[in-house]
Enzyme design. Structure first.
Site, mmCIF file in Angstrom:
data_model
loop_
_atom_site.group_PDB
_atom_site.id
_atom_site.type_symbol
_atom_site.label_atom_id
_atom_site.label_comp_id
_atom_site.label_asym_id
_atom_site.label_seq_id
_atom_site.Cartn_x
_atom_site.Cartn_y
_atom_site.Cartn_z
ATOM 1 N N ASN A 134 0.815 -1.211 0.000
ATOM 2 C CA ASN A 134 0.000 0.000 0.000
ATOM 3 C C ASN A 134 0.851 1.264 0.000
ATOM 4 O OD1 ASN A 134 -2.353 -1.525 0.086
ATOM 5 N ND2 ASN A 134 -2.376 -1.582 2.322
ATOM 6 N N HIS B 232 2.950 2.387 2.205
ATOM 7 C CA HIS B 232 3.246 3.035 3.478
ATOM 8 C C HIS B 232 3.926 2.024 4.391
ATOM 9 C CE1 HIS B 232 -1.205 2.020 4.604
ATOM 10 N NE2 HIS B 232 -0.427 0.976 4.768
ATOM 11 N N CYS C 289 2.631 6.538 7.430
ATOM 12 C CA CYS C 289 4.030 6.951 7.477
ATOM 13 C C CYS C 289 4.684 6.511 6.177
ATOM 14 C CB CYS C 289 4.738 6.318 8.678
ATOM 15 S SG CYS C 289 6.493 6.727 8.803
#
Length: 359
Positions: free
Chosen positions: A260, A262, A297
């Site tokens: 994804n 992240h 993040c």
């Protein structure tokens, strides 16, 4: 990258005994009796099944294990009226830590791998972590909360049996429960639960549970859910002025990103463990982890982990207020970007290693 561990004078933590973690110690491989975990925290789990076929299909990426076969050791099989996924795993040398027991990071990867295998076997994952209907809308599942309770650590070459089940959590979340059991004795070792919500990959924003995707999953939902997350105490906000330990300049690497784009959830857990002094990690073992994921993040982030001991605790002697080492140590954590924005918070509970019944 430079990481610094800062100590605040006279940190405070108290001995905390959680009823959900005060489990009877099992006698693994000895034939001794053990109370079921649901007697302690209300979780039911399928009986451990020892049957494994002598052959299995190695296959490629498009392999679809036959659920009618007695077992497929790579892909697992469906049990409990095709609503519970069962799989065997052998603990490898790369999965163990310095204490020769299954590491927390490896355990986190087990959770993801068995969940993906579950979704692929029942045919509801089309690409990564999406159902076919979700893929058409550029939606993926992302973790919202995770709880892990460790009763007993497996060792290298131990074979563990994992059961996963799915359930609805409210209107917009998918719940997943895992039960890890010793294959030889059938004794439960580890419980875990996660809540997932949908995210739009193009907008990078959370989404409601699409009804078409709900209908894809509904035939496989279990009616009951685990209280492992629902009954968890709220994790408090940490004030940077009162933190006990601080890890600075934490940076994700390229290999820390998932499909994804992240940072993988296992990396978050690895980071919060950086906020615990090595002296505690040498004398204590983790018995419980609770995580709340608040923001994505990416690979360009620089983070800091703030950690605060809970209660009245002497960091030099690792002794509780009554002078012994009988109680749990609890540490609350906050992962923040350099800008100060919080991306995750967690709580870890630690038992003295000589009190843990390790397999």
């Amino acid at each position: 990258m430079k990481t610094m561990l800062a100590y605040r004078a006279e940190p405070t933590v108290v001995t905390v005994l959680s009823s959900s973690l005060a489990w009877d110690k099992p006698k693994l491989r000895s034939g001794g009796n053990i109370k079921n975990l649901h007697n302690h925290i209300g979780v039911k789990y399928p009986k451990c099944t020892k049957s494994i076929t002598s052959s299995y299909n190695m296959g490629g990426r498009t392999r679809k294990p036959d659920p009618d076969k007695i077992h497929d050791i790579l892909g697992g099989r469906m049990v409990e009226e095709n609503r519970v996924f069962q799989q065997e795993l052998m603990v490898r040398s790369s999965d163990i830590g310095s204490d020769r027991k299954l590491s927390i990071v490896a355990l986190s990867n087990y959770l993801q791998d068995t969940l993906v295998n579950h979704g692929e076997l029942i045919g509801v994952l089309s690409d990564g972590f999406s159902t076919p209907e979700m893929s058409r809308r550029d939606l993926v599942w992302v973790a919202y909360k995770t709880g892990i309770a460790i009763h007993c650590y497996p060792s290298r070459h131990d074979v563990i049996q994992v059961h996963t089940k799915l359930y609805e959590s409210g209107k917009n979340r998918l719940g997943v429960d895992w039960i890890f059991s010793d294959l030889n004795s059938g004794n439960p070792l580890i419980l875990a639960s996660s809540l997932y919500t949908m995210m739009n990959m193009r907008k990078r924003k959370l989404s409601k549970f699409v009804e078409e995707a709900r209908m894809e999953l509904k035939p496989y939902f279990m009616p009951e859910n685990s209280p492992l997350i629902e009954n968890t105490r709220k994790i408090q906000t940490i004030n940077i002025d009162t933190t006990d330990f601080t890890s600075l300049d934490l940076c994700p690497g390229w290999n820390d990103l998932d499909i994804n784009q992240h940072v993988n959830n296992a990396k978050y857990i690895e980071w919060i463990l950086e906020g615990v002094p090595s002296s505690i990690k040498k004398s204590h073992g983790i018995s419980r982890i609770d995580m709340e994921f608040r923001k994505e993040c990416d690979s360009d982030a620089t983070l800091q982990c703030l950690s605060k001991m809970v209660g009245n605790y002497n960091s030099e002697s690792h002794s509780s207020a009554n002078g012994n080492n009988e109680g749990l140590i609890e540490v609350e954590h906050s992962l923040r970007l350099d800008s100060g924005q919080e991306i995750a918070r967690g709580r870890t509970s630690w038992n003295p290693k000589h009190h843990q019944q390790l397999g």
